[in-house]
Design a protein around this motif. Structure first.
Motif, short mmCIF file in Angstrom:
data_model
loop_
_atom_site.label_atom_id
_atom_site.label_comp_id
_atom_site.label_asym_id
_atom_site.label_seq_id
_atom_site.Cartn_x
_atom_site.Cartn_y
_atom_site.Cartn_z
N GLU A 127 67.68 51.58 158.14
CA GLU A 127 68.26 51.80 159.46
C GLU A 127 68.65 50.46 160.06
O GLU A 127 68.61 49.43 159.39
CB GLU A 127 67.26 52.55 160.35
CG GLU A 127 66.81 53.88 159.80
CD GLU A 127 67.91 54.91 159.72
OE1 GLU A 127 68.91 54.75 160.44
OE2 GLU A 127 67.78 55.87 158.93
N THR A 169 64.89 48.93 160.93
CA THR A 169 63.73 49.28 160.11
C THR A 169 64.19 49.75 158.74
O THR A 169 65.35 50.10 158.53
CB THR A 169 62.90 50.41 160.76
OG1 THR A 169 63.75 51.55 160.95
CG2 THR A 169 62.30 49.97 162.08
N HIS A 221 62.44 52.41 155.54
CA HIS A 221 61.39 53.41 155.39
C HIS A 221 61.13 53.70 153.92
O HIS A 221 62.01 53.59 153.07
CB HIS A 221 61.79 54.72 156.07
CG HIS A 221 62.36 54.54 157.44
ND1 HIS A 221 61.64 54.02 158.49
CD2 HIS A 221 63.59 54.81 157.94
CE1 HIS A 221 62.40 53.98 159.58
NE2 HIS A 221 63.60 54.45 159.26
N ARG A 280 54.57 59.01 154.44
CA ARG A 280 55.35 57.87 154.92
C ARG A 280 54.44 56.66 155.11
O ARG A 280 53.37 56.76 155.71
CB ARG A 280 56.03 58.22 156.24
CG ARG A 280 56.96 57.16 156.77
CD ARG A 280 57.83 57.74 157.87
NE ARG A 280 58.70 56.76 158.48
CZ ARG A 280 59.68 57.07 159.31
NH1 ARG A 280 59.90 58.34 159.64
NH2 ARG A 280 60.46 56.12 159.83
N THR A 311 53.88 52.58 156.35
CA THR A 311 54.27 51.80 157.53
C THR A 311 55.66 51.21 157.34
O THR A 311 55.95 50.59 156.32
CB THR A 311 53.27 50.67 157.78
OG1 THR A 311 51.96 51.22 157.94
CG2 THR A 311 53.64 49.89 159.04
N ASP A 312 56.54 51.44 158.32
CA ASP A 312 57.92 50.98 158.20
C ASP A 312 58.00 49.47 158.12
O ASP A 312 57.15 48.74 158.66
CB ASP A 312 58.74 51.46 159.41
CG ASP A 312 58.93 52.96 159.41
OD1 ASP A 312 58.74 53.58 158.36
OD2 ASP A 312 59.28 53.51 160.47
#
Length: 475
Positions: A213, A216, A218, A225, A227-228
């Motif tokens: 993004e 961030t 991912h 998930r 930690t970004d």
């Protein structure tokens, strides 16, 4: 009739022998070669949608056409399609869908129900069998650099190795997915790494999803998930990643930026490679890759398409006499089975639309024979094929159906030179117009014999692309 509101795949190929057109992977005929002219899409009477336009010359890769760069006249809307004024507009298919690749015709890429047998092939499922295994893909830069969302599935017992590698030229010079200490990790930029806490090298399939993004990046493994990772100054908005995209390792002459990033591939299987929720399609090149067979297997040689083939150097002579016998169980109804080419002679055995064909030139002229078997080649059974030549007579037998044809009555000066035998397809250096079909064979071969002698595939001079030499899926 094609005015049914559904998408249809059309390809037109011009070669020295003429113009060939297919629709939904069904050959609709040949015509005379046309002179080059201006390309026009649509027309006064056409109302509908066009997507995934690719063009190429014989010596170049397929080129996706940027329709926005073309001159537009009349009522043309880019990016959306409305077939009925009262219906909701729908987005055009993503440009990654079934991307055509080098060394393969558009028709072979479309892989519709008309071209594939009903029993499913394990397409897009590859075994990375050595440390320097890799598959390479070319992806449109606009898809690769605008908030890319990747996903794939991996099965391995390797504790370390590369899974995906993309180089860049901007602030983010590298996107790499890899394994270290059995854990899946994602690196974006110079040693900026996030990782899944659990080990995934347990021999089971694991689904990996990762994306970039603006600020961030991912990583999800099996829906969990991590930690970004953080990006500064909107780095994710100015990506300058470039092709090729590699699955597995990278070629030896390439470098994987960052001293924490492995350069060698994991050993295991990769499947279901997607970008933005769309299958990326077929790789443009590969090394050290074979089909990954999950199902029950049996003895035979499995050709996974995508250019996969075997070469036996100095093995076959198209002389006054020969016999080639084999059993096949195809998963595509069009593909090249055997090819021999010398200066004056040639042999091609191929499939085309549920028909087995043979084309022989022994130096005195070309003879073509074809057989349509009583049973459909897609019935899931092995079919016995024998191709033989006795002086000028070519005979083809498929199961219990046989055809034969005599060549020219002129005497030929038969060669005794042993030529290379290509099985399942041809190498990129071979002239594409020298074969009746340029798509590779997909399916299983077994009991291959030349002049009564079994062919030892394990002693092949080279195995190219996804080929499982001694194991076939037991469909």
């Amino acid at each position: 009739m094609y005015s049914d509101g559904s998408w249809h795949y059309l390809s037109a190929v011009r070669s020295p022998s003429g113009l060939e057109m297919s629709i939904d992977n069904v050959n609709v005929g040949q015509g005379q070669t046309l002179k080059p002219s201006e390309l026009t899409l649509g027309g006064e009477k056409f109302k509908g949608c066009i997507a995934n336009l690719y063009t190429r010359r014989l010596d170049l890769s397929f080129l996706p056409a940027d329709l926005s760069s073309l001159s537009q006249m009349g009522d043309v809307v880019l990016g959306m399609c409305r077939l009925n004024p009262s219906s909701q507009a729908m987005t055009l298919p993503a440009p990654l869908l079934q991307r055509p690749q080098r060394h393969k015709t558009i028709r072979a890429q479309s892989a519709t129900k008309a071209s594939r047998c009903r029993h499913p092939a394990q397409h897009g499922q590859y075994r990375l069998s050595e440390l320097h295994s890799w598959l390479s893909y070319n992806i449109p830069p606009e898809d690769l650099n605008y908030r890319p969302h990747f996903s794939l599935e991996v099965r391995t017992r390797s504790s370390k190795g590369l899974l995906l590698h993309v180089s860049g030229k901007g602030d983010i010079s590298l996107l790499a997915l890899f394994m270290a200490n059995g854990k899946i990790k994602l690196s974006l930029g110079q040693n900026r790494i996030i990782q899944h806490k659990k080990k995934s090298n347990d021999g089971n399939w694991h689904r990996v999803v990762f994306s970039v993004e603006r600020n961030t990046f991912h990583l999800l493994v099996d829906g969990i998930r991590v930690t970004d990772g953080a990006l500064s100054n909107d780095e994710g908005s100015s990506l300058d990643l470039h092709n090729p995209v590699y699955l597995g390792g990278v070629p030896k002459h390439k470098t994987s930026n960052g001293h924490l990033i492995p350069k060698e591939s994991v050993i295991g299987c990769i499947r279901d490679f997607k970008l933005n929720e769309v299958l990326v399609g077929e790789p443009v090149a590969s090394r050290g890759v074979s089909p990954c067979l999950d199902r029950l297997s049996e003895t035979g040689t499995y050709f996974g398409g995508n250019g996969g083939h075997i070469v036996l150097d100095k093995y076959f002579t198209v002389g006054s006499r020969f016999e080639l016998a084999f059993e096949l169980r195809p998963q595509h109804l069009t593909g090249l089975l055997f090819h021999v080419q010398s200066h004056k002679t040639s042999l091609n055995v191929f499939l085309r639309d549920n028909k087995v064909g043979v084309k022989v030139n022994d130096g005195s002229g070309v003879v073509s024979v074809s057989v349509i078997p009583h049973q459909n080649l897609c019935d899931g059974n092995f079919h016995v094929v024998t191709v033989s030549k006795q002086h000028k007579v070519i005979k083809l037998v498929v199961d219990s159906v046989s055809e034969q044809k005599a060549g020219s009555s002129s005497s030929a000066s038969y060669s005794t030179t042993l030529d290379s035998l290509y099985i399942g397809g041809i190498s990129g250096t071979t002239k594409r117009n020298s074969v009746p079909v340029s798509s590779s064979f997909v399916g299983c071969l077994r009991s291959v014999r030349v002049n009564g002698r079994p062919v030892d595939f394990e002693a092949a001079s080279s195995v190219v692309g996804p080929v499982s030499v001694n194991k076939c899926p037991a469909d």
